[in-house]
Design an enzyme around this catalytic site. Structure first.
Site, PDB file in Angstrom:
ATOM      1  N   ASP A  20     -29.617 -10.893 -31.868  1.00 48.85           N
ATOM      2  CA  ASP A  20     -30.133  -9.532 -31.772  1.00 48.85           C
ATOM      3  C   ASP A  20     -31.644  -9.588 -31.529  1.00 48.85           C
ATOM      4  O   ASP A  20     -32.325 -10.509 -31.996  1.00 48.85           O
ATOM      5  CB  ASP A  20     -29.841  -8.800 -33.084  1.00 48.85           C
ATOM      6  N   ASP A  47     -29.331  -5.933 -27.770  1.00 43.87           N
ATOM      7  CA  ASP A  47     -30.520  -5.148 -27.486  1.00 43.87           C
ATOM      8  C   ASP A  47     -31.683  -5.968 -26.940  1.00 43.87           C
ATOM      9  O   ASP A  47     -32.766  -5.425 -26.689  1.00 43.87           O
ATOM     10  CB  ASP A  47     -30.963  -4.341 -28.711  1.00 43.87           C
ATOM     11  N   HIS A  99     -29.834  -5.869 -41.124  1.00 45.04           N
ATOM     12  CA  HIS A  99     -31.072  -5.442 -41.788  1.00 45.04           C
ATOM     13  C   HIS A  99     -30.864  -5.064 -43.256  1.00 45.04           C
ATOM     14  O   HIS A  99     -31.850  -4.847 -43.973  1.00 45.04           O
ATOM     15  CB  HIS A  99     -31.692  -4.252 -41.065  1.00 45.04           C
ATOM     16  N   HIS A 132     -33.882  -7.800 -32.812  1.00 41.41           N
ATOM     17  CA  HIS A 132     -34.590  -7.589 -34.074  1.00 41.41           C
ATOM     18  C   HIS A 132     -34.189  -8.672 -35.076  1.00 41.41           C
ATOM     19  O   HIS A 132     -33.007  -9.026 -35.171  1.00 41.41           O
ATOM     20  CB  HIS A 132     -34.259  -6.211 -34.657  1.00 41.41           C
TER      21      HIS A 132
END
Length: 311
Positions: A162, A246, A125, A164
């Protein structure tokens, strides 16, 4: 050859507030899982802290200066509601980047067939000039630029499963024609990026968003029908993986319904493409995963496949 494991106690020095999902216990859980007897053959290597020159491959000096100025001597300070700094944060983040670059060195030198970097904080991120989403430096993107600029590779892919979207990796590699970025992720979900029409300046970015509740079938189709055919055409010399776990059904921060077998499957499919184009060379770096049991079991399954394919 075998699989190399890179980890370091600096990853335990990054503290977050009580109740924060990106916590020290994450690294304890992964390291304990990889301490099982079946992982004894792993090549456990040293990893340096990243230098400023490493970080400047993807971040401006102003970003380094901002983080250095924000780092506390004691206690915790927030950069935003999700992203906190403690006295050990920058040591941990630099060590994660240094480990990823050293893993690239080892795999390209042929001293390891592939590698897994078990470190925190995560990195995907972190935008060029902004820390966010638990991330400070773009670990996978820096490793890719390290391979391109310092090892002279022609094409490097970063693959991200991931839950996200890796907005930071995408932003850093947006205008890099020598790179490929492919991501599956839940959408809508933080950080709000990753739509299919986000394709980069050179059409080398492939996003495959998944709806909340999507499970094995949708996940595997996204990779087999959308991302991996484009990766095959790109023909990378090296594959770097942002390995977030996740998307597991037990994870508290998202709503996909994946299981451990899905992480083993995608690892195997990535290795298939690495075998076809990159001499099997894969460097994987830990991203998310916030249910400790699911994280430990998923990371172990991921490394199991890397070890099997690295023999």
């Amino acid at each position: 050859m075998t699989t190399a494991l890179f980890t370091h106690d600096d990853g335990l020095a990054h503290e977050t507030p009580p109740g924060h999902p990106e916590r020290i216990d994450r690294l304890h859980a992964v390291r304990q899982a990889l301490g099982a007897e079946r992982f004894a053959p792993l090549l456990r290597d040293e990893m340096p802290r990243a230098t400023d020159a490493d970080l400047l491959l993807c971040h401006p000096q102003a970003h380094l200066d901002t983080l250095a100025a924000a780092a506390p001597e004691t206690g915790l300070v927030p950069l935003d509601p999700d992203t906190w700094m403690s006295p050990g944060t920058l040591h941990a983040a630099r060590r994660a980047v240094g480990g990823a670059c050293r893993a690239v060195d080892a795999v390209l030198a042929g001293t390891a067939a592939n590698a897994f970097v078990a470190m925190r904080p995560p990195g995907h991120h972190a935008e060029p000039a902004r820390a966010m989403g638990f991330c400070y430096f773009g670990t996978a993107a820096i490793a890719a630029r390290h391979a391109l600029d310092r090892h002279g590779l022609a094409r490097v892919a970063v693959l991200d499963f991931d839950v996200h979207h890796g907005n930071g990796t995408q932003a850093i590699l947006w205008d890099e024609p020598r790179s490929f970025y492919g991501s599956s992720h839940q959408m809508p979900l933080f950080p709000g990026t990753g739509a299919p029409d986000e394709t980069g300046a050179h059409d080398t970015i492939v996003n495959a968003p998944l709806r909340a509740g999507a499970g094995t079938g949708a996940f595997r189709r996204a990779w087999d029908e959308t991302i991996l055919p484009r990766l095959d055409a790109f023909a990378p010399d090296l594959i770097i993986v942002s390995a977030g776990f996740d998307a597991h059904r037990a994870d508290p921060l998202a709503s996909l319904e994946l299981g451990i077998d899905d992480f083993a499957w995608i690892t195997s499919r990535i290795c298939d493409l690495a075998d076809a184009h990159a001499g099997g060379r894969v460097v994987s770096t830990l991203e998310g995963g916030y249910d400790l049991s699911a994280l430990a079991a998923s990371a172990a399954a991921h490394v199991d496949v890397l070890m099997e394919r690295g023999e």
